[in-house]
Design a protein around this motif. Structure first.
Motif, PDB file in Angstrom:
ATOM      1  N   LEU A   1       0.825  -1.205   0.000  1.00  0.00           N
ATOM      2  CA  LEU A   1       0.000   0.000   0.000  1.00  0.00           C
ATOM      3  C   LEU A   1       0.860   1.257   0.000  1.00  0.00           C
ATOM      4  O   LEU A   1       0.492   2.279  -0.595  1.00  0.00           O
ATOM      5  N   LYS A   2       2.016   1.200   0.654  1.00  0.00           N
ATOM      6  CA  LYS A   2       2.935   2.345   0.625  1.00  0.00           C
ATOM      7  C   LYS A   2       3.456   2.588  -0.783  1.00  0.00           C
ATOM      8  O   LYS A   2       3.624   3.737  -1.203  1.00  0.00           O
ATOM      9  N   VAL A   3       3.702   1.509  -1.532  1.00  0.00           N
ATOM     10  CA  VAL A   3       4.117   1.657  -2.929  1.00  0.00           C
ATOM     11  C   VAL A   3       2.988   2.284  -3.751  1.00  0.00           C
ATOM     12  O   VAL A   3       3.224   3.152  -4.595  1.00  0.00           O
ATOM     13  N   LEU A   4       1.765   1.840  -3.493  1.00  0.00           N
ATOM     14  CA  LEU A   4       0.606   2.421  -4.170  1.00  0.00           C
ATOM     15  C   LEU A   4       0.532   3.925  -3.930  1.00  0.00           C
ATOM     16  O   LEU A   4       0.368   4.719  -4.865  1.00  0.00           O
ATOM     17  N   VAL A   5       0.656   4.314  -2.673  1.00  0.00           N
ATOM     18  CA  VAL A   5       0.556   5.726  -2.301  1.00  0.00           C
ATOM     19  C   VAL A   5       1.703   6.528  -2.916  1.00  0.00           C
ATOM     20  O   VAL A   5       1.510   7.651  -3.411  1.00  0.00           O
ATOM     21  N   ALA A   6       2.909   5.977  -2.908  1.00  0.00           N
ATOM     22  CA  ALA A   6       4.070   6.698  -3.417  1.00  0.00           C
ATOM     23  C   ALA A   6       3.935   7.043  -4.894  1.00  0.00           C
ATOM     24  O   ALA A   6       4.480   8.051  -5.351  1.00  0.00           O
ATOM     25  N   ASN A   7       3.180   6.242  -5.643  1.00  0.00           N
ATOM     26  CA  ASN A   7       3.099   6.443  -7.089  1.00  0.00           C
ATOM     27  C   ASN A   7       1.749   6.955  -7.581  1.00  0.00           C
ATOM     28  O   ASN A   7       1.656   7.425  -8.718  1.00  0.00           O
ATOM     29  N   ASN A   8       0.705   6.872  -6.746  1.00  0.00           N
ATOM     30  CA  ASN A   8      -0.632   7.229  -7.219  1.00  0.00           C
ATOM     31  C   ASN A   8      -1.434   8.061  -6.222  1.00  0.00           C
ATOM     32  O   ASN A   8      -2.665   8.095  -6.302  1.00  0.00           O
ATOM     33  N   SER A   9      -0.778   8.731  -5.300  1.00  0.00           N
ATOM     34  CA  SER A   9      -1.495   9.462  -4.254  1.00  0.00           C
ATOM     35  C   SER A   9      -2.353  10.600  -4.804  1.00  0.00           C
ATOM     36  O   SER A   9      -3.387  10.955  -4.234  1.00  0.00           O
ATOM     37  N   ASP A  10      -1.951  11.185  -5.936  1.00  0.00           N
ATOM     38  CA  ASP A  10      -2.690  12.330  -6.480  1.00  0.00           C
ATOM     39  C   ASP A  10      -3.913  11.921  -7.292  1.00  0.00           C
ATOM     40  O   ASP A  10      -4.766  12.773  -7.578  1.00  0.00           O
ATOM     41  N   THR A  11      -4.006  10.648  -7.662  1.00  0.00           N
ATOM     42  CA  THR A  11      -5.085  10.240  -8.570  1.00  0.00           C
ATOM     43  C   THR A  11      -6.065   9.241  -7.965  1.00  0.00           C
ATOM     44  O   THR A  11      -7.170   9.086  -8.495  1.00  0.00           O
ATOM     45  N   LEU A  12      -5.706   8.552  -6.892  1.00  0.00           N
ATOM     46  CA  LEU A  12      -6.565   7.496  -6.355  1.00  0.00           C
ATOM     47  C   LEU A  12      -7.860   8.085  -5.791  1.00  0.00           C
ATOM     48  O   LEU A  12      -7.828   8.938  -4.914  1.00  0.00           O
ATOM     49  N   LYS A  13      -8.998   7.576  -6.303  1.00  0.00           N
ATOM     50  CA  LYS A  13     -10.296   8.062  -5.860  1.00  0.00           C
ATOM     51  C   LYS A  13     -11.159   6.963  -5.254  1.00  0.00           C
ATOM     52  O   LYS A  13     -12.063   7.253  -4.469  1.00  0.00           O
ATOM     53  N   LEU A  14     -10.913   5.717  -5.635  1.00  0.00           N
ATOM     54  CA  LEU A  14     -11.728   4.605  -5.133  1.00  0.00           C
ATOM     55  C   LEU A  14     -10.815   3.464  -4.708  1.00  0.00           C
ATOM     56  O   LEU A  14      -9.916   3.070  -5.454  1.00  0.00           O
ATOM     57  N   LEU A  15     -11.043   2.956  -3.500  1.00  0.00           N
ATOM     58  CA  LEU A  15     -10.271   1.825  -2.993  1.00  0.00           C
ATOM     59  C   LEU A  15     -11.216   0.867  -2.273  1.00  0.00           C
ATOM     60  O   LEU A  15     -11.850   1.230  -1.276  1.00  0.00           O
ATOM     61  N   LYS A  16     -11.307  -0.360  -2.799  1.00  0.00           N
ATOM     62  CA  LYS A  16     -12.124  -1.393  -2.170  1.00  0.00           C
ATOM     63  C   LYS A  16     -11.215  -2.536  -1.770  1.00  0.00           C
ATOM     64  O   LYS A  16     -10.608  -3.184  -2.632  1.00  0.00           O
ATOM     65  N   MET A  17     -11.116  -2.783  -0.477  1.00  0.00           N
ATOM     66  CA  MET A  17     -10.200  -3.819   0.002  1.00  0.00           C
ATOM     67  C   MET A  17     -10.769  -4.504   1.244  1.00  0.00           C
ATOM     68  O   MET A  17     -10.122  -4.594   2.291  1.00  0.00           O
TER      69      MET A  17
END
Length: 426
Positions: free
Chosen positions: A200-216
């Motif tokens: 999840l930290k890798v996700l945030v590091a590369n997509n923090s400005d664009t992520l709008k929906l997260l289902k987990m």
């Protein structure tokens, strides 16, 4: 050739109305082409010479297999088959023929997509059956998507969560490839997977400005700190789905910060792993902060609990759980009761109708309600009930209404024809 052209013609004629609003769309080009020759034989010969914009329009409405057959008609059609616009959205269906009756994406097609279209993919989903082999195949494909920048990714288990059967390192390695190479990921659905905090930290590091929906939901390797990291950095997050054990006061406050956009949808699954399980409580002040920041957000909670485990969620001194829902949830919009024993829910439904003035949808199964109480409930709620899904065995005939009369009475108060369901639709 003739049968294929006939299908093409049906596609064009069936969607002619959709193109009338554009003065220079594919249909206008087609009309100009048709006006050049009204001879049917001559017109059919021109199909192989259709402009690319028309072929693209047609191919978008064809099933993938028909699209592949069409690509063999001519070089022009083959070129259209490989146009990037047709490969931005793709669903990989991975099933084992020996254990599944569902169709599967052909291995040769997968190889061709990886070779020629991986850099065109933007909206991708994987549907896998219950076999570990299918989940492994999905990971193998993910690990090869090094040249693409996905906008949406969905990992969907059609039966039991087969991704959970994989070695955690194998799954994380494949998923990280997408997280690193996709710099504009906006939607991510990874329920029932072994995703963890470092990924999840890798996700945030590369997509923090664009992520709008997260289902987990049902991701046991993620901790409250891991999801808090996402909320702290992804200020554009509008929809979130997770299990209750990941919910914390800190998470709600992070979602309520001034930097964060208004949350639109929050789904929480409350699942009991063992009878008598203890659940932590969330402070009222944290919920109040969430409501002040996002007053119109939808809160959806799925409870899979034993009756004596509802204490931390509804504290009113009312023994029945649904009665406490009526007392505590005035903004309730949708209610589904999948199972509640054999004690009639007459009083609880009436209380919910009185207190929950925003209720628009209800589903009942494996419980009991007298016909008279159900009619009264519908009468109180009126036509705002846009969805009413009630299993027939739920309704208990009484002196006032039987099963033969109830659908007429309910239909009258709803303003539309209504019948009890034979199968659950929720």
């Amino acid at each position: 050739m003739t049968a294929l052209v006939y299908r093409m013609k049906r596609v064009l004629s069936g969607n002619a109305d959709d193109s009338n609003s554009s003065s220079d769309g594919p249909m206008d080009s087609f009309k100009r082409l048709r006006q050049q020759s009204e001879d049917p034989a001559d017109a059919e010969s021109k199909w192989a010479c259709l402009p690319q914009e028309i072929l693209l329009h047609i191919f978008q409405y064809l099933p993938l297999l028909d699209r592949a057959f069409a690509s063999q008609v001519s070089r022009g059609w083959n070129h259209a088959f490989h146009m990037p616009e047709l490969w931005r959205c793709f669903e990989f269906e991975l099933n084992q023929p020996a254990s599944s009756y569902l169709k599967a994406t052909h291995p040769d097609l997968i190889k061709q997509i990886i070779k020629r279209h991986s850099n065109h993919l933007q909206f991708v989903s994987f549907k896998v059956d219950s076999s570990t082999e299918s989940a492994e195949a999905a990971c193998d494909i993910l690990s090869q998507l090094v040249n693409c920048s996905l906008k949406t990714l969905g990992l969907i288990s059609t039966a039991r969560p087969s991704f959970m059967e994989l070695p955690k390192s194998h799954f994380i390695s494949a998923l990280t490839v997408v997280f690193v190479n996709s710099k504009s990921l906006s939607s991510l659905k990874i329920d029932d997977t072994p995703v963890d905090d470092p990924s999840l930290k890798v996700l945030v590091a590369n997509n923090s400005d664009t992520l709008k929906l997260l289902k987990m939901s049902s991701c046991p390797h993620v901790s409250p700190a891991g999801i808090l990291c996402v909320a702290d950095q992804c200020h554009g997050l509008r929809e979130l789905a997770l299990n209750y054990h990941l919910l914390s006061d800190e998470l709600l406050l992070a979602l309520s910060s001034e930097k964060h956009v208004h949350l639109e949808h929050l789904r929480i699954d409350v699942v009991s792993e063992n009878p008598g399980q203890q659940f932590h409580t969330i402070k009222k002040s944290s919920w109040d902060a969430m409501v002040r920041h996002s007053p119109k957000f939808n809160l959806v909670m799925y409870f899979f609990l034993y009756e004596d485990e509802f204490g931390p969620f509804f504290r009113e001194e009312i023994p029945e759980v649904l009665g406490r829902v009526g007392m505590n949830c005035p903004r309730l919009v949708e209610l589904v009761v999948c199972a509640n024993g054999l004690r009639p829910l007459d009083e609880e439904l009436i209380r919910i109708a009185e207190r929950c003035q925003h209720l628009t949808a209800i589903g009942l199964g494996e419980c009991e309600v007298s016909c008279s109480a159900f009619v009264e409930f519908v009468k109180m709620c009126g036509r705002r009930l846009s969805q009413l899904s009630i299993m027939e065995e739920v309704l208990i005939p009484d002196q006032k209404f039987g099963l033969d009369e109830i659908h007429w009475e309910v239909s009258k108060h709803l303003g539309r024809v209504w019948f009890p369901d034979m199968m659950p639709t929720w």
